[in-house]
Design an enzyme around this catalytic site. Structure first.
Site, short mmCIF file in Angstrom:
data_model
loop_
_atom_site.label_atom_id
_atom_site.label_comp_id
_atom_site.label_asym_id
_atom_site.label_seq_id
_atom_site.Cartn_x
_atom_site.Cartn_y
_atom_site.Cartn_z
CD GLU A 248 3.14 -27.63 21.11
OE1 GLU A 248 3.36 -27.74 22.33
OE2 GLU A 248 2.76 -28.59 20.39
CD GLU A 274 3.91 -26.34 26.63
OE1 GLU A 274 4.78 -26.69 27.45
OE2 GLU A 274 3.79 -26.84 25.50
CG HIS A 324 1.42 -29.24 27.85
ND1 HIS A 324 1.98 -29.14 29.10
CD2 HIS A 324 2.44 -29.55 27.00
CE1 HIS A 324 3.28 -29.37 29.02
NE2 HIS A 324 3.58 -29.62 27.76
#
Length: 398
Positions: A248, A274, A324
């Site tokens: 990520e 996010e 998120h």
């Protein structure tokens, strides 16, 4: 026909002194974007505050002529200025059920609305309006979004705040597995500035977690925008055989070419989202097939309204959306309303969510690694009055 005009918009701040927690060791070292400067990367983490500390939370409330009020929070401080400086007053007199119109008006109302603080403020308004609609109609938001074919929503355990000392990773990974989580995410402590020793720690984190959980749990890893392409390639070549389920945010959100080159050189799926605030931001990632998972945040990307649109976009490209986990309310309701293929689970930061929602009653909490479907109208955000020692209006428009 329901008549409900917006009659008031206010941001309230709740606060209380929280007693000292003898178990709080502070925050462990975590690789961050600023960690490229080694002096900003504390080797031992951030110490816990001594003694009692003040807890504050912001909530947005939108009142109506129908006598029903919508609520959402906690809200980030970044949303306060745009709302107080004109966005809140622009809502007065509008149809409270015209979510799409209000979203579009706010998005078009300022040239900077697509990103950053203004988008966070738009998200707060949108989520509060969805809560209002649910309260007016007496149903949870997930029902307003089309209902659900599931009775429980799986969660993955996000370990942000977990120390990586000897035995601690193994104990935590094993405990999460025992609690019923079938996926867990770990956060790297180091980046390029921490040199070969940092790389060894980052590789060891994958080894330690995989040895603990075997094939019984998915394992994901978060670099929080702190790596460069060369570093990410070296790490990937070292751990690819351990089958991480995703890497990520190895790079800043806009570094599309770095994502593209890394995607071409490893079988490890990539995840980001996010810090992508707009449908135009996510489109090139989808078109170029760069992501295994999209992680947009309903409290930052434009609220429930735009998260649902982004789910439809991602579904077209065969990419799963796992929002998120900054908060839990909007993410849980949107995921509940989507197909498991589109939104397989939610993120739960088990160290942080209980305190983040400290002033609320019956905050959604996973049991056995999953959430029950919420049943209260709207997002079901109600205050635990006995925990609130002070309350004040940050701003109010009426």
């Amino acid at each position: 026909m329901i008549q409900a005009k917006i009659s008031s918009v206010r941001m309230i701040e709740l606060s209380a002194l929280i007693p000292e927690d003898s178990t709080n060791r502070g925050f462990p070292p975590q690789s961050r974007a600023v960690s490229v400067y080694n002096q900003y990367h504390p080797a031992d983490g951030w110490p816990a505050p001594a003694g009692p500390r003040r807890k504050t939370s912001l909530y947005l409330e939108i009142g109506t002529t129908a006598g029903v009020t919508g609520r959402y929070g906690p809200i980030d401080q970044e949303a306060v200025a745009p709302l107080a400086e004109g966005m809140a007053s622009s809502l007065l007199g509008l149809d409270a059920l015209a979510n799409t119109f209000i979203w579009d008006m706010l998005q078009r109302g300022n040239r900077h609305s697509r990103h950053g603080n203004r988008k966070i403020a738009i998200s707060a308004v949108d989520n509060a309006l969805w809560d209002l609609r649910g309260r007016l109609l007496g149903v949870p938001v997930w029902q307003l979004l089309g209902g659900s074919g599931r009775t429980r929503i799986p969660a993955y355990a996000s370990t942000l705040g977990t120390f990586h000392g000897e035995g601690e990773v193994e104990e935590t990974a094993a405990r999460l597995l025992e609690e019923g989580y079938t996926a867990q995410k770990w956060f790297f402590s180091d980046g390029p500035a921490q040199g070969p020793e940092g790389m060894e720690r980052n590789v060891a984190l994958v080894q330690r977690t995989r040895e603990t959980v075997g094939e019984r749990s998915a394992l994901m890893f978060d670099a929080f925008m702190s790596w460069d392409l060369q570093y990410a390639r070296r790490w990937a070549s070292r751990v690819e055989h351990l089958r991480p389920d995703w890497l990520e945010e190895p790079f800043p959100a806009g570094a599309i070419e770095s994502f593209s080159q890394l995607r071409a050189s490893t079988s490890i799926p990539l995840a980001t989202g996010e810090h992508l605030y707009d449908r135009h931001d996510i489109l090139p990632f989808l078109q170029r097939g760069l992501l295994g998972v999209l992680q947009v945040d309903p409290e930052w990307c434009g609220g429930t309204t735009d998260l649902v649109r982004m789910c439809a976009m991602a579904e077209t490209f065969g990419v799963a959306v796992i929002p998120h986990g900054h908060g839990i309310h909007a993410a849980l309701h949107v995921v509940a309303s989507q197909s498991p293929e589109v939104c397989p689970r939610v993120e739960y930061l088990f160290h942080h969510m209980p305190e983040r929602h400290y002033f609320e009653t019956d905050t959604p909490t996973p049991h056995g690694g999953s959430f029950a479907l919420p049943t209260r109208p709207g997002f079901g955000i109600e205050f635990a009055e006995d925990r609130i020692k002070e309350s004040r209006d940050v701003f109010a428009a009426s």
